[in-house]
Design a protein around this motif. Structure first.
Motif, short mmCIF file in Angstrom:
data_model
loop_
_atom_site.label_atom_id
_atom_site.label_comp_id
_atom_site.label_asym_id
_atom_site.label_seq_id
_atom_site.Cartn_x
_atom_site.Cartn_y
_atom_site.Cartn_z
N ILE A 256 31.29 44.77 33.13
CA ILE A 256 32.50 45.38 32.57
C ILE A 256 33.28 46.12 33.65
N ALA A 257 32.55 46.83 34.54
CA ALA A 257 33.22 47.53 35.63
C ALA A 257 33.89 46.54 36.59
N MET A 258 33.25 45.41 36.85
CA MET A 258 33.86 44.39 37.70
C MET A 258 35.15 43.86 37.10
N LEU A 259 35.10 43.54 35.81
CA LEU A 259 36.30 43.02 35.15
C LEU A 259 37.43 44.05 35.17
N GLY A 260 37.10 45.30 34.91
CA GLY A 260 38.13 46.35 34.94
C GLY A 260 38.71 46.55 36.32
N LEU A 261 37.87 46.50 37.35
CA LEU A 261 38.35 46.69 38.72
C LEU A 261 39.26 45.54 39.14
N VAL A 262 38.88 44.31 38.82
CA VAL A 262 39.70 43.16 39.16
C VAL A 262 41.04 43.22 38.43
N ALA A 263 41.02 43.59 37.15
CA ALA A 263 42.27 43.69 36.39
C ALA A 263 43.17 44.77 36.97
N LEU A 264 42.58 45.90 37.38
CA LEU A 264 43.37 46.99 37.96
C LEU A 264 44.06 46.55 39.25
#
Length: 277
Positions: A256-264
């Protein structure tokens, strides 16, 4: 029967569509060759589609995905994941910055700046750029771990080396394809060397260079998250650790943290490119 004005039997008002294949069309032959390679790939690979879509395989996949829930949102672990995300972001940003500087330095000898430019170092510089980007980030990281040790330093250097080859080639192509009217006008006035590059070429290609750099930053976020698998720090190292121990709820939090970081980063890069336009 009377013909309409402006038309004749020899020149009808409509045109037939072009043929799908023409023996003289090089693009048609290239497309046909690519299709043959794709078909040959499917034939040569042992793709077990029936086993993949079987009820047993779908049941195992469903049970495996179910182990990810609920994710571990305990405060100590969330803090640890947040720090790893910051580490991944820093690796990607610093690696991209170093790569942009090195890529620009290598793009200068790798490009021909005007018609009379002999560009003696062009072949050697392009060969070096090809070598840098031919080696994937994971391989660079595995090699650099021997010298730099475990941690984000090796990952940052791996990103910088691979991305230098990519950006250097893109920067060189942008410089060679830039309009040369301004540079020619300066040379006719007796201006030569780095002044032509600084006042004519770079101002024209700078938005394109920044756009390439931001795009590679987006890619490096994903690459930095994967580099941790070989011990290069960040979210990838955390992911590899907990997946190896089958801590699937903690693994879900890291994903989830990876997905959020990539989206940011994707959103920030898109906004910056849009602002430059």
């Amino acid at each position: 029967m009377r013909q309409r004005h402006g038309t004749s039997a020899a020149n009808p008002p409509w045109k037939l569509p072009p043929p799908l294949f023409n023996a003289r069309c090089k693009a048609c032959w290239a497309t046909a060759a690519a299709l043959v390679l794709v078909v040959a790939s499917f034939v040569s690979l042992d793709l077990q589609w029936a086993a993949f879509f079987s009820l047993e395989a779908l049941d195992r996949m469903g049970r495996f995905i179910g182990e990810f829930f609920p994710p571990d949102f305990s405060l100590p672990f969330v803090r640890r994941v947040a720090w790893s995300a910051v580490e991944t972001l820093a690796m990607s940003a610093l690696g991209t910055l170093l790569a942009a500087l090195a890529g620009l330095a290598l793009a200068l000898p790798a490009s021909r700046h005007h018609e009379g430019d002999r560009a003696r170092l062009r072949g050697a510089a392009r060969l070096l750029l090809n070598a840098l980007r031919a080696i994937p980030e994971l391989v660079w990281a595995a090699l650099l771990l021997i010298a730099a040790g475990l941690g984000p330093f090796a990952g940052t250097l791996a990103l910088a080396l691979h991305t230098s080859g990519v950006l250097g080639r893109l920067f060189a192509e942008a410089m060679e394809n830039a309009p040369r009217d301004a540079a020619t006008a300066l040379r006719t006035q007796g201006v030569h060397g780095w002044r032509v590059l600084a006042y004519a070429t770079l101002p024209q290609v700078l938005p394109q260079l920044l756009s390439y750099t931001l795009y590679r930053w987006e890619n490096n976020i994903r690459a930095a998250a994967v580099l941790g698998v070989v011990g290069a720090g960040g979210l990838g190292q955390l992911l590899a650790f907990h997946m190896g121990l089958f801590h699937m709820n903690k693994t879900a939090t890291v994903l989830i943290a990876m997905l959020g970081l990539v989206a940011l980063v994707d959103g920030l890069s898109f906004a910056m490119r849009r602002g430059m336009r």
